[in-house]
Design a protein around this motif. Sequence first.
Motif, PDB file in Angstrom:
ATOM      1  N   GLN A 248      -4.798  -9.341   5.380  1.00 11.95           N
ATOM      2  CA  GLN A 248      -6.057  -9.210   3.756  1.00 11.95           C
ATOM      3  C   GLN A 248      -6.031 -10.159   2.963  1.00 11.95           C
ATOM      4  OE1 GLN A 248      -4.056  -6.274   0.711  1.00 11.95           O
ATOM      5  NE2 GLN A 248      -6.238  -5.800   0.386  1.00 11.95           N
TER       6      GLN A 248
ATOM      7  N   LEU B  68       0.622  -0.684  -0.072  1.00 16.54           N
ATOM      8  CA  LEU B  68       0.185  -0.057   0.033  1.00 16.54           C
ATOM      9  C   LEU B  68       0.914   1.454   0.081  1.00 16.54           C
ATOM     10  CD1 LEU B  68      -1.999  -2.370   1.931  1.00 16.54           C
ATOM     11  CD2 LEU B  68      -3.420  -0.214   2.315  1.00 16.54           C
TER      12      LEU B  68
ATOM     13  N   ARG C  92       2.576 -13.105   0.168  1.00 11.79           N
ATOM     14  CA  ARG C  92       1.402 -14.048   0.169  1.00 11.79           C
ATOM     15  C   ARG C  92       1.289 -15.423   0.409  1.00 11.79           C
ATOM     16  NH1 ARG C  92      -3.050 -13.668  -3.429  1.00 11.79           N
ATOM     17  NH2 ARG C  92      -1.525 -11.220  -4.301  1.00 11.79           N
TER      18      ARG C  92
ATOM     19  N   LEU D 174       0.736  -8.486   5.483  1.00 10.27           N
ATOM     20  CA  LEU D 174       1.769  -7.469   5.362  1.00 10.27           C
ATOM     21  C   LEU D 174       1.584  -6.621   6.866  1.00 10.27           C
ATOM     22  CD1 LEU D 174      -1.952  -5.450   3.503  1.00 10.27           C
ATOM     23  CD2 LEU D 174       0.147  -5.691   2.598  1.00 10.27           C
TER      24      LEU D 174
ATOM     25  N   ARG E  23       7.756 -13.595   0.852  1.00  2.00           N
ATOM     26  CA  ARG E  23       6.716 -13.098  -0.829  1.00  2.00           C
ATOM     27  C   ARG E  23       6.431 -13.960  -0.967  1.00  2.00           C
ATOM     28  NH1 ARG E  23       7.428  -8.700  -4.111  1.00  2.00           N
ATOM     29  NH2 ARG E  23       5.035  -9.113  -3.793  1.00  2.00           N
ATOM     30  N   TYR E  24       5.946 -14.799  -1.424  1.00  2.00           N
ATOM     31  CA  TYR E  24       5.552 -16.033  -1.408  1.00  2.00           C
ATOM     32  C   TYR E  24       5.772 -16.971  -0.551  1.00  2.00           C
ATOM     33  CZ  TYR E  24       4.286 -13.009  -5.575  1.00  2.00           C
ATOM     34  OH  TYR E  24       4.145 -11.952  -6.298  1.00  2.00           O
TER      35      TYR E  24
END
Lengths: 113, 116
Positions: free
Chosen positions: B37, A44, B112, B91, B9-10
């Motif tokens: 999220q 974001l 993620r 996040l 990241r993943y």
Amino acid sequence: AQSVTQLDSHVSVSEGTPVLLRCNYSSSYSPSLFWYVQHPNKGLQLLLKYTSAATLVKGINGFEAEFKKSETSFHLTKPSAHMSDAAEYFCVAIKAAGNKLTFGGGTRVLVKP
Amino acid sequence: EAGVAQSPRYKIIEKRQSVAFWCNPISGHATLYWYQQILGQGPKLLIQFQNNGVVDDSQLPKDRFSAERLKGVDSTLKIQPAKLEDSAVYLCASSLDWGNRNTEAFFGQGTRLTVV
């Protein structure tokens, strides 16, 4: 309790036309308000913030927002949409007691050529 | 100015396995947040730290989620055991001032997680 409502989950505009993203907040006192943008697979990014100074706030990339206490609104606008504006936008409120961020549900913007 | 760093990241794991995420906030930022999220939704606060103390963990599923912030800098978030509904982007964010509502939060790119 503080809450933030984004009135549109999706907005579709043509390139070069105005964009309006609506946000209403409820609070017993005026919070600080922010708009963040989230591009696909990115974090974001802050677009702009209202912190009880000027009610019309200018941000990056041509965006601006107006704080209206009487309407408890903080709508985001841009006069001319660009293809790169396609993203998800979040309206966020924060109160000093605890620095807790409250997010709206998000508005996904689609820009048509 | 370096931003908020997150890794990995993943991540893809099977249900009932454990997983850990790491976050390095911006130097000097006292407040650190972890958000979850879920696809199509806004971020939901899981836990908020002020230095190395927990300010708010009211929405953290404490039977499976845990988080710590060692020495008030880096933070790790762990899920054990994972469930399918934990699939989401996690996040991390940080902000400079405690009690100053004019300071914005800076976000990392997120991790993620896919639970299969």
